[in-house]
Design an enzyme around this catalytic site. Sequence first.
Site, PDB file in Angstrom:
ATOM      1  CE1 TYR A 191      71.986  30.772  49.916  1.00  0.00           C
ATOM      2  CE2 TYR A 191      72.235  30.771  52.311  1.00  0.00           C
ATOM      3  CZ  TYR A 191      71.588  30.322  51.165  1.00  0.00           C
ATOM      4  OH  TYR A 191      70.567  29.426  51.283  1.00  0.00           O
TER       5      TYR A 191
ATOM      6  NE  ARG B 224      59.573  30.413  46.436  1.00  0.00           N
ATOM      7  CZ  ARG B 224      60.436  30.671  47.413  1.00  0.00           C
ATOM      8  NH1 ARG B 224      60.353  31.786  48.117  1.00  0.00           N
ATOM      9  NH2 ARG B 224      61.416  29.820  47.673  1.00  0.00           N
TER      10      ARG B 224
ATOM     11  CE  LYS C 169      70.152  28.247  48.034  1.00  0.00           C
ATOM     12  NZ  LYS C 169      69.673  27.917  49.379  1.00  0.00           N
TER      13      LYS C 169
ATOM     14  CD  GLU D 122      67.722  26.931  46.218  1.00  0.00           C
ATOM     15  OE1 GLU D 122      67.228  27.607  47.136  1.00  0.00           O
ATOM     16  OE2 GLU D 122      68.243  25.813  46.399  1.00  0.00           O
ATOM     17  CG  ASP D 123      64.957  30.570  44.950  1.00  0.00           C
ATOM     18  OD1 ASP D 123      64.590  29.996  45.998  1.00  0.00           O
ATOM     19  OD2 ASP D 123      65.796  31.474  44.948  1.00  0.00           O
TER      20      ASP D 123
ATOM     21  CG  ASN E 265      54.436  28.605  46.665  1.00  0.00           C
ATOM     22  OD1 ASN E 265      55.621  28.514  46.979  1.00  0.00           O
ATOM     23  ND2 ASN E 265      53.613  29.442  47.261  1.00  0.00           N
TER      24      ASN E 265
ATOM     25  CG  ASP F  85      67.936  24.537  49.819  1.00  0.00           C
ATOM     26  OD1 ASP F  85      68.158  23.787  50.782  1.00  0.00           O
ATOM     27  OD2 ASP F  85      68.273  25.727  49.798  1.00  0.00           O
ATOM     28  CG  ASP F  86      63.379  27.224  47.596  1.00  0.00           C
ATOM     29  OD1 ASP F  86      64.104  28.090  48.094  1.00  0.00           O
ATOM     30  OD2 ASP F  86      63.436  26.894  46.398  1.00  0.00           O
TER      31      ASP F  86
ATOM     32  N   GLY G 246      53.239  28.573  51.904  1.00  0.00           N
ATOM     33  CA  GLY G 246      53.931  28.272  50.657  1.00  0.00           C
ATOM     34  C   GLY G 246      54.922  27.141  50.832  1.00  0.00           C
ATOM     35  CD  GLU G 247      58.562  26.801  46.527  1.00  0.00           C
ATOM     36  OE1 GLU G 247      59.683  26.245  46.567  1.00  0.00           O
ATOM     37  OE2 GLU G 247      58.309  27.761  45.785  1.00  0.00           O
ATOM     38  CB  ALA G 248      59.537  28.162  53.354  1.00  0.00           C
TER      39      ALA G 248
ATOM     40  CG  ASN H 104      66.508  34.675  53.679  1.00  0.00           C
ATOM     41  OD1 ASN H 104      66.930  35.319  54.630  1.00  0.00           O
ATOM     42  ND2 ASN H 104      66.626  33.367  53.598  1.00  0.00           N
TER      43      ASN H 104
ATOM     44  CG  ASN I  25      67.573  26.781  53.522  1.00  0.00           C
ATOM     45  OD1 ASN I  25      67.082  27.196  54.573  1.00  0.00           O
ATOM     46  ND2 ASN I  25      66.827  26.482  52.470  1.00  0.00           N
TER      47      ASN I  25
END
Length: 576
Positions: free
Chosen positions: A113, A166, A184, A256-257, A260, A279-280, A314-316, A421, A466
């Site tokens: 990961y 992303r 994941k 996932e990823d 945005n 998840d993001d 952004g997303e997070a 990350n 996560n």
Amino acid sequence: MAEKSSSAIGSTEKGRHYANRLKVRGIDVMRDPHLNKGMGFTLKERQIMGIHGLLPPALLDQDGQVYQVMQNFHRWENNLDRYIYLMSLQDRNEKLFYRVITEHVELMMPIIYTPTVGLACQKYGMIFRKPRGLYITIHDIGHVYEILCNWPVDEVKAIVVTDGERILGLGDLGAYGMGIPVGKLSLYTALAGVQPHTCLPITIDVGTNNETLLNDPLYIGLKQKRERGPAYDQLIEEFMKAVVRRYGENVLIQFEDFGNNNAFRLLEKYRNKYCTFNDDIQGTAAVAVAGILASLNITKKKLSENKFVFQGAGEASIGIAKLLVMALMKSGLSKEEAVKRIWMVDSKGLIVKNRPAGGLTDHKEEFAQTHAPIDKLEDVVSTVKPTAIIGAAAQPQAFNEKILTDMAKFNERPIIFALSNPTSKAECTAEQAYTITKGKAVFASGSPFQPVTVGGKTFHPGQGNNAYIFPGIGLTAIVCDIRTIPEEIFLESAEVLSKLVEKSDLEEGRVYPPLSKIVEVSTTIAIKVAEYAYKNNLAYRHPKPDNLDTFIRSHQYSVDYQTFEPELYEWPGHKL
């Protein structure tokens, strides 16, 4: 990992292997990672299964094989080679792979990961050995269901899908992003015990805007600019419908990823129609809020007494901010009061109403403050005087010395979360946070950092991973037949995780349980989410199990080798 009851084994692993694989014999047994035990096959099994003589005569049980794997693991000199080695192990002996991961979880997590998976994605064309999962391209519109039917397993329960736009903080990696769904789903099994044969990684390849990849002779994806607009939406819509048609409406789809714009848009479009989450946005939010809630045991402040500054919108960051608002409202604040405690900084500076530099998206506008514009993060920090700063925008070293010094000046115990990350994208290092604040910081990061000693005290940085959240939620969704995943489930998970941080962890500076406990943490979250789901009529599996603890554990994957019994094997004209 908890052992499964005999009835559970009979209904899952034995049912799958014995009912569906009766004709698998000889060399094909050893080529099947679900069945292969390597030199762990007994003499009797070798004779029964037609592999006697195909292996060296020595017997090496699973414990001995784990030792052998670890000797090889340490032989490699860099983590990318270790990643490749572990992926090859997963391809040939699944149970041994997961036994190694679960027994050495702290050592293995950074390899399979973050941060190593980021490097693996960047080098995916070079290290690509054997396909894992499905690739669906923009040219496959009208044929998505047919592609799903090419996957040899009918009993898929969990899908992780990316379009590669992303990847972590590394940007658009196109088809190279497949390393993320693969990684994941490995954690779904290793940490929560989701049956690995029910997991399917998928990459939706609509091209890439990464010129380096477009010119890379080893690039494995479509060599075209990224498709946007109606054709993109048509492909995603067809994909979602095809997945439900193939696997049922209770199949879990984890986004996932994605970039945005698409991430927020697709989440809002599908969250109430499918068993899906991003998840993001939501997983990151839950783990960050859990860390903040745990931090309160160190800062001795109420949640409502805190003020938060986010580097990034952004997303997070938006996901964390929205879940924080829910937590603040649960603590007694109105939504308006909660939003006033959250200040966000993007590439144009502080997000304020009537921003002169340009308009705001709907997600950002929700957190726009009535304040004069401020361009620099350090000026925002010195003006707002927050109790907590949270970075999730992949801007390395954004938390500079002045910001960290000011945070220690404003607060007895400042909360500093550098969540981006991989490690190279972190807003600051653990050493910087602890050293500059003279040991006052309550620190957490997205990727792992080594312990830091300041003033004679050693701090163990918490990793806001996560993986504390999504495997447990996924396991519950699968076994309890949850068909939509509301935001409240993520807040419930965050609260459960925060309560699993023990006093001894807090004394060491941790705001998360040690990774060595993450398997049991994931199981506990799964059980608590199951209780919440049944209480709130979200679970469709009826009747409700009498004991959810036993029920959840009975469905977890066993990493121990199974024994192959002769009476369960028949071939045409040959009964053993």
